[in-house]
Every structure is written in C-alpha cells, then in structure tokens.
Design a protein around this motif. Structure first.
Motif, PDB file in Angstrom:
ATOM      1  N   GLN A  63       0.843  -1.184   0.000  1.00  0.00           N
ATOM      2  CA  GLN A  63       0.000   0.000   0.000  1.00  0.00           C
ATOM      3  C   GLN A  63       0.891   1.252   0.000  1.00  0.00           C
ATOM      4  O   GLN A  63       2.072   1.186   0.347  1.00  0.00           O
ATOM      5  CB  GLN A  63      -0.901   0.019   1.230  1.00  0.00           C
ATOM      6  CG  GLN A  63      -1.894  -1.136   1.303  1.00  0.00           C
ATOM      7  CD  GLN A  63      -2.779  -1.023   2.514  1.00  0.00           C
ATOM      8  OE1 GLN A  63      -3.552  -0.081   2.642  1.00  0.00           O
ATOM      9  NE2 GLN A  63      -2.663  -1.991   3.415  1.00  0.00           N
ATOM     10  N   ASN A  95     -12.000   2.970   0.841  1.00  0.00           N
ATOM     11  CA  ASN A  95     -11.835   2.353  -0.478  1.00  0.00           C
ATOM     12  C   ASN A  95     -13.166   2.025  -1.145  1.00  0.00           C
ATOM     13  O   ASN A  95     -13.187   1.372  -2.183  1.00  0.00           O
ATOM     14  CB  ASN A  95     -11.001   1.073  -0.374  1.00  0.00           C
ATOM     15  CG  ASN A  95      -9.553   1.361  -0.026  1.00  0.00           C
ATOM     16  OD1 ASN A  95      -9.037   2.431  -0.325  1.00  0.00           O
ATOM     17  ND2 ASN A  95      -8.905   0.414   0.618  1.00  0.00           N
ATOM     18  N   ASP A 103     -12.265   0.449  -4.531  1.00  0.00           N
ATOM     19  CA  ASP A 103     -11.056   0.978  -5.163  1.00  0.00           C
ATOM     20  C   ASP A 103      -9.817   0.303  -4.576  1.00  0.00           C
ATOM     21  O   ASP A 103      -9.811  -0.136  -3.422  1.00  0.00           O
ATOM     22  CB  ASP A 103     -10.939   2.487  -4.930  1.00  0.00           C
ATOM     23  CG  ASP A 103     -12.061   3.273  -5.589  1.00  0.00           C
ATOM     24  OD1 ASP A 103     -12.675   2.743  -6.531  1.00  0.00           O
ATOM     25  OD2 ASP A 103     -12.318   4.407  -5.158  1.00  0.00           O
ATOM     26  N   TRP A 138      -5.214   0.552  -4.868  1.00  0.00           N
ATOM     27  CA  TRP A 138      -3.981   1.126  -5.398  1.00  0.00           C
ATOM     28  C   TRP A 138      -2.833   0.397  -4.716  1.00  0.00           C
ATOM     29  O   TRP A 138      -2.684   0.451  -3.498  1.00  0.00           O
ATOM     30  CB  TRP A 138      -3.903   2.624  -5.102  1.00  0.00           C
ATOM     31  CG  TRP A 138      -2.895   3.372  -5.941  1.00  0.00           C
ATOM     32  CD1 TRP A 138      -3.169   4.209  -6.985  1.00  0.00           C
ATOM     33  CD2 TRP A 138      -1.466   3.352  -5.812  1.00  0.00           C
ATOM     34  NE1 TRP A 138      -1.998   4.703  -7.526  1.00  0.00           N
ATOM     35  CE2 TRP A 138      -0.933   4.187  -6.825  1.00  0.00           C
ATOM     36  CE3 TRP A 138      -0.576   2.694  -4.968  1.00  0.00           C
ATOM     37  CZ2 TRP A 138       0.441   4.389  -6.999  1.00  0.00           C
ATOM     38  CZ3 TRP A 138       0.802   2.893  -5.141  1.00  0.00           C
ATOM     39  CH2 TRP A 138       1.282   3.741  -6.141  1.00  0.00           C
ATOM     40  N   TRP A 170       1.499  -0.904  -5.152  1.00  0.00           N
ATOM     41  CA  TRP A 170       2.739  -0.708  -5.882  1.00  0.00           C
ATOM     42  C   TRP A 170       3.735  -1.810  -5.547  1.00  0.00           C
ATOM     43  O   TRP A 170       3.612  -2.487  -4.523  1.00  0.00           O
ATOM     44  CB  TRP A 170       3.351   0.670  -5.580  1.00  0.00           C
ATOM     45  CG  TRP A 170       3.861   0.820  -4.169  1.00  0.00           C
ATOM     46  CD1 TRP A 170       3.142   1.222  -3.084  1.00  0.00           C
ATOM     47  CD2 TRP A 170       5.168   0.509  -3.699  1.00  0.00           C
ATOM     48  NE1 TRP A 170       3.932   1.198  -1.967  1.00  0.00           N
ATOM     49  CE2 TRP A 170       5.186   0.772  -2.318  1.00  0.00           C
ATOM     50  CE3 TRP A 170       6.330   0.052  -4.308  1.00  0.00           C
ATOM     51  CZ2 TRP A 170       6.321   0.570  -1.530  1.00  0.00           C
ATOM     52  CZ3 TRP A 170       7.473  -0.143  -3.534  1.00  0.00           C
ATOM     53  CH2 TRP A 170       7.460   0.128  -2.159  1.00  0.00           C
ATOM     54  N   ASN A 174      -3.748   0.151 -10.156  1.00  0.00           N
ATOM     55  CA  ASN A 174      -4.885   0.691  -9.438  1.00  0.00           C
ATOM     56  C   ASN A 174      -6.143   0.372 -10.224  1.00  0.00           C
ATOM     57  O   ASN A 174      -6.088  -0.031 -11.393  1.00  0.00           O
ATOM     58  CB  ASN A 174      -4.758   2.200  -9.231  1.00  0.00           C
ATOM     59  CG  ASN A 174      -4.979   2.981 -10.510  1.00  0.00           C
ATOM     60  OD1 ASN A 174      -4.107   3.020 -11.379  1.00  0.00           O
ATOM     61  ND2 ASN A 174      -6.139   3.601 -10.642  1.00  0.00           N
ATOM     62  N   ASN A 194     -10.829  -0.146  -9.868  1.00  0.00           N
ATOM     63  CA  ASN A 194     -12.041  -0.293  -9.072  1.00  0.00           C
ATOM     64  C   ASN A 194     -12.880  -1.410  -9.649  1.00  0.00           C
ATOM     65  O   ASN A 194     -12.838  -1.677 -10.854  1.00  0.00           O
ATOM     66  CB  ASN A 194     -12.820   1.026  -9.027  1.00  0.00           C
ATOM     67  CG  ASN A 194     -13.307   1.443 -10.395  1.00  0.00           C
ATOM     68  OD1 ASN A 194     -14.384   1.050 -10.825  1.00  0.00           O
ATOM     69  ND2 ASN A 194     -12.518   2.246 -11.096  1.00  0.00           N
ATOM     70  N   CYS A 201      -8.908  -1.926 -14.216  1.00  0.00           N
ATOM     71  CA  CYS A 201      -7.650  -2.282 -13.559  1.00  0.00           C
ATOM     72  C   CYS A 201      -6.548  -1.780 -14.480  1.00  0.00           C
ATOM     73  O   CYS A 201      -6.551  -2.091 -15.678  1.00  0.00           O
ATOM     74  CB  CYS A 201      -7.523  -3.788 -13.344  1.00  0.00           C
ATOM     75  SG  CYS A 201      -5.940  -4.278 -12.605  1.00  0.00           S
ATOM     76  N   HIS A 232       0.187   1.089 -14.261  1.00  0.00           N
ATOM     77  CA  HIS A 232       0.612   2.461 -14.511  1.00  0.00           C
ATOM     78  C   HIS A 232       1.643   2.541 -15.627  1.00  0.00           C
ATOM     79  O   HIS A 232       2.348   1.571 -15.925  1.00  0.00           O
ATOM     80  CB  HIS A 232       1.229   3.076 -13.250  1.00  0.00           C
ATOM     81  CG  HIS A 232       0.282   3.114 -12.095  1.00  0.00           C
ATOM     82  ND1 HIS A 232       0.670   3.466 -10.835  1.00  0.00           N
ATOM     83  CD2 HIS A 232      -1.047   2.837 -11.993  1.00  0.00           C
ATOM     84  CE1 HIS A 232      -0.364   3.409 -10.010  1.00  0.00           C
ATOM     85  NE2 HIS A 232      -1.415   3.017 -10.697  1.00  0.00           N
TER      86      HIS A 232
END
Length: 243
Positions: A50, A79, A86, A88, A90, A102, A104, A116, A119
């Motif tokens: 997160q 969320n 939602d 997010w 990494w 990231n 929803n 989905c 990035h």
C-alpha cells in the motif's frame, strides 16, 4: 504531432468493463487471481504494498495477496465509493524501480467503467524487463482471465496520444483484448498474432518487437488493424456487461 517530438516513450496496460455489480469478496477473488498471474511475469510483482507518506514507510505496508486479506483492504470505508471498491498497490525495491496498479471493481454504474490499470512504465530497469511482447501480452491475458473485462490493452502512451480517438475502447494498442460478446475477430495481417481465450475473448498482439510510435511500420500496422476491427463493428463503446 511529429514523431521526433517523442523523446521518451512510455507504456501502460488497462482493462475496462461496465455495469457489473459484484461483492467485495468477489472483487477480492479477482484481484487475488490477477496478482497471482502477474507474479511470474516480473520478480518484483510478487510483493505488493500500500502507499504511504514515504517510500520506507510504504515498504512496511506489504499486502498479502490472498482473497481474505484483499477483501479487508477493498472493504475499508476509504476504499468504497458508489458501491465499488477501489485499490492502489505498488511494487519495487527502490524508489526509482517501482510499478503500480490501481482500479475499481463491483460498480453498477452505466457511465463509470470498472478498471484495472498497470501504470505507465518509464525507462527504469523494470520497464526494460517488462515492456516486451511476451510480458505485455501476459499482463493483458492476466487481466482478461482475472477480471473478465469487455476490453483491455497494452499500449504506448505516445501512440495513444497520436491517434487521439475519443474513447479508449475505440483504440487498438500493441496488445488488444476483446470479449467474445463483442463479436468474432476478422482475419488480420501478418505479423499480428491472435490468441483466443476460451470462455473469455481474443488477444491480438500486433508485433513481437517492442511497439514504438517512432517506427512508421508499427503505426501503419496499428492503423490497419484498427480499420479492420472498426469495419467488423468491434470497436464500440462499453455496454452493460454481457449485453
């Protein structure tokens, strides 16, 4: 816009669907499946975290990729929005070598798509490893199998800007996925590779070379495939799921 103006080319992947309400638990199962299929594609994608105020703090917020843990994350009040969950997350070992996802899931809106997204990938060592036809096709395949979207793609940000179609689902990327209920995919020119996923849809990979907007042959091939798919009625706005 001239090709010469593109100094750095970046790539992304995403999947999209509309009006498919699902519970937090179902969304967590889909996210678990997606993360599980992403892990073999890139070593750093086996550990997700997160976000936090600093990189070191975020490193301590590792998320176990099981449905029970993910359901708790997706079910947090912060969320939840409009019936959707939602997320997010990494991954990466250093601040300069991160990638993120990231999206929803679970929304019933007729106007706001569930998504989905992987990035934009820049010029990092991670990008050098994953911005290849096998990995990008693998990412879109994972999206198709886990999320059951109507449309998905992996593409160059700069090519997307160059083509400038109004809606993402009107566009053909380096890799494009179309759900079966959109209709059958017509014959496509060489060197395009087409893979049908049973009970899901069709993956279309334009070239096994790294797709770049600076290569006129890549741009021309994308335009030809886009024209054929448009003629077949396959590049249409998202619709309520399965209709």
């Amino acid at each position: 816009m001239r090709h010469a103006e593109f100094m750095v080319e970046t790539h992304f992947a995403g999947c999209y669907w509309l009006a498919r309400p699902e519970s937090v638990e179902v969304c967590a199962q889909r996210l678990e499946a997606f993360l599980g299929m992403m892990a073999p594609l890139e070593p750093s994608w086996s550990r997700w975290h997160q976000s936090a105020a600093t990189f070191e703090k975020a490193r301590k917020r590792q998320v176990q990729p099981d449905a029970t843990t993910l359901a708790k994350l997706l079910g947090k009040k912060s969320n939840r929005f409009g019936g959707a969950s939602d997320f997010w997350l990494w991954a990466g070992e250093t601040p300069d070598e991160t990638s993120g996802i990231n999206g929803n899931c679970g929304g019933s809106s007729m106007y706001v798509a569930s998504t989905c997204l992987l990035h934009s990938l820049g010029q990092s060592e991670v990008a050098k490893r994953v911005v290849t036809a096998p990995v990008m096709t693998g990412v879109v395949r994972a999206m198709a199998l886990a999320w059951e979207p109507e449309f998905a793609l992996a593409a160059s940000d700069q090519h997307r800007e160059l083509v400038a179609v109004p809606m993402i689902e009107d566009y053909v990327g380096w890799v494009t996925y179309l759900a079966d209920f959109r209709g059958p995919v017509p014959p496509l020119p060489s060197p395009v590779q087409v893979e049908h996923l049973p009970d899901r849809g069709t993956l279309i990979t334009l070239t096994q070379e790294r797709f770049t907007v600076s290569n006129p042959a890549h741009v021309a091939l994308a335009a030809e495939v886009q024209a054929r798919l448009q003629a077949a009625g396959l590049l249409t706005p998202l619709r309520p799921w399965g209709t």
